[in-house]
Structures are given as structure tokens and as C-alpha cells.
Design a protein around this motif. Structure first.
Motif, PDB file in Angstrom:
ATOM      1  N   UNK A 263       6.249  -5.087 -17.672  1.00  0.00           N
ATOM      2  CA  UNK A 263       5.910  -5.400 -16.279  1.00  0.00           C
ATOM      3  C   UNK A 263       5.895  -4.137 -15.421  1.00  0.00           C
ATOM      4  N   UNK A 264       6.847  -3.251 -15.661  1.00  0.00           N
ATOM      5  CA  UNK A 264       6.868  -1.994 -14.912  1.00  0.00           C
ATOM      6  C   UNK A 264       5.636  -1.153 -15.234  1.00  0.00           C
ATOM      7  N   UNK A 265       5.290  -1.085 -16.512  1.00  0.00           N
ATOM      8  CA  UNK A 265       4.124  -0.298 -16.918  1.00  0.00           C
ATOM      9  C   UNK A 265       2.828  -0.915 -16.391  1.00  0.00           C
ATOM     10  N   UNK A 266       2.771  -2.242 -16.377  1.00  0.00           N
ATOM     11  CA  UNK A 266       1.579  -2.899 -15.836  1.00  0.00           C
ATOM     12  C   UNK A 266       1.432  -2.602 -14.345  1.00  0.00           C
ATOM     13  N   UNK A 267       2.541  -2.655 -13.624  1.00  0.00           N
ATOM     14  CA  UNK A 267       2.500  -2.359 -12.192  1.00  0.00           C
ATOM     15  C   UNK A 267       2.078  -0.908 -11.962  1.00  0.00           C
ATOM     16  N   UNK A 268       2.577   0.000 -12.796  1.00  0.00           N
ATOM     17  CA  UNK A 268       2.183   1.406 -12.687  1.00  0.00           C
ATOM     18  C   UNK A 268       0.682   1.562 -12.936  1.00  0.00           C
ATOM     19  N   UNK A 269       0.161   0.791 -13.893  1.00  0.00           N
ATOM     20  CA  UNK A 269      -1.276   0.838 -14.197  1.00  0.00           C
ATOM     21  C   UNK A 269      -2.093   0.322 -13.019  1.00  0.00           C
ATOM     22  N   UNK A 270      -1.672  -0.803 -12.467  1.00  0.00           N
ATOM     23  CA  UNK A 270      -2.358  -1.346 -11.284  1.00  0.00           C
ATOM     24  C   UNK A 270      -2.370  -0.332 -10.144  1.00  0.00           C
ATOM     25  N   UNK A 271      -1.234   0.302  -9.914  1.00  0.00           N
ATOM     26  CA  UNK A 271      -1.152   1.301  -8.847  1.00  0.00           C
ATOM     27  C   UNK A 271      -2.123   2.453  -9.104  1.00  0.00           C
ATOM     28  N   UNK A 272      -2.174   2.901 -10.359  1.00  0.00           N
ATOM     29  CA  UNK A 272      -3.057   4.017 -10.709  1.00  0.00           C
ATOM     30  C   UNK A 272      -4.519   3.655 -10.475  1.00  0.00           C
ATOM     31  N   UNK A 273      -4.888   2.424 -10.812  1.00  0.00           N
ATOM     32  CA  UNK A 273      -6.264   1.972 -10.595  1.00  0.00           C
ATOM     33  C   UNK A 273      -6.575   1.927  -9.102  1.00  0.00           C
TER      34      UNK A 273
ATOM     35  N   UNK B  94      -5.176   3.573  -6.760  1.00  0.00           N
ATOM     36  CA  UNK B  94      -5.172   4.924  -6.201  1.00  0.00           C
ATOM     37  C   UNK B  94      -6.332   5.767  -6.723  1.00  0.00           C
ATOM     38  N   UNK B  95      -7.094   5.197  -7.658  1.00  0.00           N
ATOM     39  CA  UNK B  95      -8.233   5.885  -8.273  1.00  0.00           C
ATOM     40  C   UNK B  95      -7.800   7.205  -8.915  1.00  0.00           C
ATOM     41  N   UNK B  96      -6.724   7.127  -9.685  1.00  0.00           N
ATOM     42  CA  UNK B  96      -6.246   8.305 -10.397  1.00  0.00           C
ATOM     43  C   UNK B  96      -7.139   8.561 -11.613  1.00  0.00           C
ATOM     44  N   UNK B  97      -6.802   9.573 -12.390  1.00  0.00           N
ATOM     45  CA  UNK B  97      -7.693   9.999 -13.476  1.00  0.00           C
ATOM     46  C   UNK B  97      -7.880   8.909 -14.527  1.00  0.00           C
ATOM     47  N   UNK B  98      -9.071   8.896 -15.095  1.00  0.00           N
ATOM     48  CA  UNK B  98      -9.400   7.923 -16.142  1.00  0.00           C
ATOM     49  C   UNK B  98      -8.448   8.065 -17.328  1.00  0.00           C
ATOM     50  N   UNK B  99      -8.109   9.293 -17.657  1.00  0.00           N
ATOM     51  CA  UNK B  99      -7.212   9.547 -18.787  1.00  0.00           C
ATOM     52  C   UNK B  99      -5.841   8.921 -18.551  1.00  0.00           C
ATOM     53  N   UNK B 100      -5.308   9.095 -17.344  1.00  0.00           N
ATOM     54  CA  UNK B 100      -3.990   8.539 -17.015  1.00  0.00           C
ATOM     55  C   UNK B 100      -4.026   7.013 -17.034  1.00  0.00           C
ATOM     56  N   UNK B 101      -5.064   6.442 -16.441  1.00  0.00           N
ATOM     57  CA  UNK B 101      -5.165   4.982 -16.376  1.00  0.00           C
ATOM     58  C   UNK B 101      -5.233   4.379 -17.777  1.00  0.00           C
ATOM     59  N   UNK B 102      -6.037   4.962 -18.636  1.00  0.00           N
ATOM     60  CA  UNK B 102      -6.166   4.424 -19.996  1.00  0.00           C
ATOM     61  C   UNK B 102      -4.868   4.599 -20.791  1.00  0.00           C
TER      62      UNK B 102
ATOM     63  N   UNK C 244       0.789  -1.227   0.000  1.00  0.00           N
ATOM     64  CA  UNK C 244       0.000   0.000   0.000  1.00  0.00           C
ATOM     65  C   UNK C 244       0.818   1.273   0.000  1.00  0.00           C
ATOM     66  N   UNK C 245       2.135   1.152  -0.103  1.00  0.00           N
ATOM     67  CA  UNK C 245       3.005   2.334  -0.155  1.00  0.00           C
ATOM     68  C   UNK C 245       3.230   2.685  -1.626  1.00  0.00           C
ATOM     69  N   UNK C 246       2.244   3.362  -2.205  1.00  0.00           N
ATOM     70  CA  UNK C 246       2.300   3.647  -3.638  1.00  0.00           C
ATOM     71  C   UNK C 246       3.328   4.716  -3.976  1.00  0.00           C
ATOM     72  N   UNK C 247       3.632   5.580  -3.034  1.00  0.00           N
ATOM     73  CA  UNK C 247       4.641   6.616  -3.286  1.00  0.00           C
ATOM     74  C   UNK C 247       5.995   5.964  -3.560  1.00  0.00           C
TER      75      UNK C 247
END
Length: 295
Positions: A236-246, A248-256, A209-212
């Protein structure tokens, strides 16, 4: 390993075991190496060889072809491990016997691959600990190679999967230290293995849970991929970043955008595992949006 060459050089220089081992190791350690073929830690062997005007590679000259072939095999297995092709890695390790491997660095690589694979496919803790102990307690007792932090990664992954968070944290904190001091530790040029340290540590902090911290490590990994022009770990790094963004409920634009980047890098690297993962994540994400809109 051509131990006879080592002994012949020592005798030609008229250096006793006591004199040769002085300040490096015990005479008993040297004796076990010469008489029983028990190879000491790499740092010790390097110093002993240097005192005789040899290198560790010199002891493998007569087996140069087989040494090179085994090293190439291990490198290919490690590449497939990075690509998450676990079934292929398992079969290759079964086919490759440790008795075939004389060079100390290759032995460490072999035990790392065995231990890491077992950690990732939920192998038994005893087998995992045995593999990694070969590195940290024997072959790299001085903890001077990158295989020690790689062993810590595997142990951290194992304890995380065993739901023992304190033990997992202990190892990943150590790995994070190695990552942050990679330049001074001499690991900076071993960038593919450094990426392994970065990825699994980032994944650990994401799970915790330490997304920072996780996202900072991901950014470091992506930057390293860019600097060294390597792409194995980008999906794998990009997938992990995507999971983190989801999460963290970040912006829809960023997640997509992250999803699209992950898919693109997965296709480029022929990483079907990540392609399947990101497709499933996209579906869950869109279903979640649809459900929230209906409510």
C-alpha cells in the motif's frame, strides 16, 4: 471482568471507596464500577488496581482462555483490515459481540475496528462517531493509548470522504503530531498500528496535493517496515508512492520501477486488492503516454 476479585481485595485491605479513589477518580466512578460493572477509563482502572496491588489482567485471570481467544480474533481482524479485506472484516465483526469483550484494551480495539471499517466503506457518520467516541470519550479519556490517534485517523478519513476538508485537516494534523512524536508517546513498539497512522496520513496529504509531506511519511513507513521486518503495509505504501509519482509527472524510469516494486510486494503479501489497483494504474499510465506521443 472479575469485579468481585477487585472488591474482595479492597475489602481485605480495609480500604474504603473514598480512600481508594482519592487522587485517581471520584468515589462515584468507583462505585459505578463495583456496583454496576461500568468500567472506567483504562488509565483510571490501572491506577486503582495498582493501589490494590493488582493489574487489570489479574481481573481477567478466571477468563484467561476466552480473553486470549478474543484478543487473537481481534488481532486477526485487524490484520485483514490492513490487507483491505473489508468484506471478511465486516462479517467477523458482526459475529463478534462487544458484550463478549471484558478487557478494556480489547474493547478499544473492537470499537476502533468497527469505526475504521465504517469510515473506509462509507458507513454512516453517526455510527462512525459513536464507535470512536467510545474510545476518546470513555475507554481512553486520558488519551494515553494509540487507540486515540487511530480514532482520529478514522474520523479524518470520514470527513475527507464527506468532503469536509477543514474537519479532516483538524484530525490529520493531530495524527501527524502523534506520528512525529511516536517515540516519546510510547507508540514506537506498536509498529503495525503506527504504520496505520503513517499510511492514512500520507494518503490524506497526497489527496490534498502536499506530495512533499506525503512522500516523507511514505519514506518513514517504508523505513519502519524495513526496521521491523514487516511487509503488510509495503504494497500500500509503494502503491501510494507510485500514484504520487504519476501525479507529480516524475521520470518514466522511476514510475515504472515503483510499479514493479508495488506488484512484487503485493504478490508476496497476497494483497490482491493492490495487485488490481497497480495493474489498472499501469494501464492508465501507458495509455496516457501513448496518447501524448500521438499528439
Amino acid at each position: 471482568m472479575d469485579i468481585e476479585k477487585f472488591i474482595a481485595r479492597r475489602k481485605a485491605l480495609k480500604i474504603s471507596q473514598v480512600k481508594l479513589s482519592n487522587g485517581i477518580c471520584t468515589q462515584a466512578t468507583l462505585s459505578k464500577f463495583e456496583r454496576r460493572g461500568r468500567v472506567p477509563a483504562l488509565a483510571i482502572l490501572n491506577q486503582l488496581c495498582a493501589r490494590l496491588g493488582l493489574t487489570v489482567d489479574d481481573l481477567s485471570e478466571n477468563q484467561a482462555n476466552s480473553v486470549t481467544q478474543i484478543r487473537q480474533q481481534l488481532d486477526e481482524i485487524e490484520r485483514r483490515l490492513m490487507m483491505e479485506d473489508y468484506q471478511s472484516v465486516l462479517q467477523s465483526l458482526v459475529d463478534l459481540k462487544v458484550e463478549q469483550i471484558d478487557a478494556v484494551p480489547s474493547r478499544m480495539q473492537y470499537y476502533y475496528l468497527c469505526g475504521m471499517l465504517s469510515s473506509l466503506i462509507n458507513g454512516t457518520a453517526s455510527d462512525i462517531c459513536f464507535s470512536f467516541s467510545q474510545i476518546v470519550d470513555d475507554l481512553d479519556r486520558a488519551h494515553q493509548t494509540i487507540f486515540t490517534p487511530l480514532a482520529y485517523v478514522g474520523l479524518g478519513v470520514m470527513y475527507g470522504r464527506l468532503a469536509e476538508p477543514e474537519k479532516a485537516q483538524f484530525y490529520f494534523r493531530r495524527v501527524r503530531y502523534y506520528v512525529e512524536h511516536a517515540g516519546s508517546s510510547g507508540y514506537a513498539n506498536d509498529y503495525l498500528r503506527l504504520l496505520t497512522l503513517i499510511f492514512y496520513t500520507a494518503e490524506y496529504y497526497a489527496i490534498s496535493g502536499d506530495f512533499v509531506t506525503s512522500n516523507r511519511l511514505i519514506d518513514d513507513g517504508v523505513a519502519l517496515c524495513s526496521d521491523e521486518h514487516v511487509t503488510y503495509y509495503l504494497p500500500r505504501l509503494k502503491y501510494l508512492a507510485t500514484e504520487n509519482a504519476v501525479k507529480q509527472q516524475l521520470s518514466d524510469k522511476l514510475i515504472k520501477r515503483l510499479m514493479s516494486e508495488t506488484e512484487a510486494f503485493a504478490r508476496i503479501n497476497h494483497n490482491q486488492v493492490v495487485e488490481v489497483k497497480v495493474a489498472a494504474l499501469r494501464q492508465r499510465y501507458l495509455q496516457g503516454i501513448a496518447a501524448s506521443e500521438n499528439n
